[in-house]
Write an enzyme that holds these catalytic residues in place. Structure first.
Site, mmCIF file in Angstrom:
data_model
loop_
_atom_site.group_PDB
_atom_site.id
_atom_site.type_symbol
_atom_site.label_atom_id
_atom_site.label_comp_id
_atom_site.label_asym_id
_atom_site.label_seq_id
_atom_site.Cartn_x
_atom_site.Cartn_y
_atom_site.Cartn_z
ATOM 1 N N HIS A 1 5.686 -9.711 -2.727
ATOM 2 C CA HIS A 1 5.848 -8.572 -3.637
ATOM 3 C C HIS A 1 7.311 -8.130 -3.652
ATOM 4 O O HIS A 1 8.014 -8.212 -2.648
ATOM 5 C CB HIS A 1 4.947 -7.417 -3.201
ATOM 6 C CG HIS A 1 4.889 -6.302 -4.193
ATOM 7 N ND1 HIS A 1 5.845 -5.306 -4.236
ATOM 8 C CD2 HIS A 1 4.010 -6.035 -5.194
ATOM 9 C CE1 HIS A 1 5.547 -4.477 -5.216
ATOM 10 N NE2 HIS A 1 4.439 -4.888 -5.814
ATOM 11 N N GLU B 1 6.425 -10.271 -11.778
ATOM 12 C CA GLU B 1 6.761 -8.849 -11.787
ATOM 13 C C GLU B 1 8.186 -8.667 -12.294
ATOM 14 O O GLU B 1 9.123 -9.216 -11.722
ATOM 15 C CB GLU B 1 6.737 -8.278 -10.371
ATOM 16 C CG GLU B 1 5.517 -8.543 -9.527
ATOM 17 C CD GLU B 1 5.746 -7.967 -8.142
ATOM 18 O OE1 GLU B 1 5.124 -6.939 -7.853
ATOM 19 O OE2 GLU B 1 6.547 -8.516 -7.361
#
Length: 248
Positions: free
Chosen positions: A94, A165
């Site tokens: 992430h 992302e």
């Protein structure tokens, strides 16, 4: 292509018992599109509790894990521990792990490899910062990050969801346009076709993450190369149901 839409709610470092019960009750009420795979990313301390109250139709993910089964790694959790409490997914790479905690491509690859070996399914995150996008390096960054994962994944692409992302759109309220998302996902699929195989490129699920809301989800979901979302703040709210149902 037959790619099943998959929506991941990443709670990040949020939630207490009261809020968790509210979120899970909201998911139970739904109704959730039965054609969508739903996974919730839960703080490690609540993994076992959430697994005990959430319907079997909803997957439970840890938000991180370490690269070996056990040992003197204070504060870390292993894939074996995640599986032991009944969860079957983990989010790795992430953007916050990369930017705040300094995780590099090679460490993330080692984590992915061990998670897959241990029987977990992986949401593997990739994506560029604002500086990188403005410098025209989006594809360079995304391809580099994905290339690092190839040896870790091997032939286990059925165990992996790629989450693209836009780091510059996470928590900022700015969402990439559907065209920006489609351009990156299509480029990534083309890169996978060249560097892995046409079969993997056609079958792998690619999510978008970056301030997805109930208001933006439908238009983003219509992009042909978008197979789901990884959702932050909105996954704590009732609108998460609307995001899950964005393809209806």
């Amino acid at each position: 292509m037959g790619r099943k839409f998959v929506v991941v709610g990443n709670w990040k470092m949020n939630g207490d018992m009261k809020q968790i019960n509210e979120i899970v009750n909201n998911l139970k009420k739904g109704p959730l599109d039965p054609n969508v795979e739903v996974v919730i990313g839960v703080p490690a301390i609540y993994l076992a509790y959430v697994k005990s109250i959430v319907p079997d139709t909803i997957g439970v993910a840890a938000q991180n894990c370490w690269k070996v089964p056990k040992g003197a790694f204070t504060g870390e959790i292993s894939p074996a521990m995640i599986k032991d409490v009944g969860a079957d997914w983990v989010i790795l790479g992430h953007s916050k792990r990369r930017t705040l905690f300094g995780e590099k491509d090679d460490l993330i690859a080692q984590k992915v490899a061990h998670a897959i070996e241990s029987g977990l399914k992986v949401i593997a995150c990739i994506g560029e910062t604002l500086d990188e996008r403005e410098a025209g390096k989006t594809e360079e960054v995304v391809f580099r990050q994905t290339k690092a994962l190839l040896p870790a994944i091997g032939s286990n692409w059925d165990k992996v969801v790629l989450a693209y992302e836009c780091v510059w759109a996470i928590g900022t309220g700015k969402s990439a346009t559907p065209q920006q998302v489609q351009d990156v996902h299509a480029s990534l699929r083309n890169w996978l076709s060249t560097n892995v195989s046409a079969d993997v490129a056609a079958k792998v699920r690619i999510q978008y993450g970056g301030s997805v809301t109930g208001a933006t989800a439908k238009e983003l979901a219509a992009c042909p190369d978008t197979d789901g979302f990884i959702v932050g703040a909105a996954s704590l709210k009732p609108e998460f149901v609307d995001i899950v149902n964005a393809t209806q």
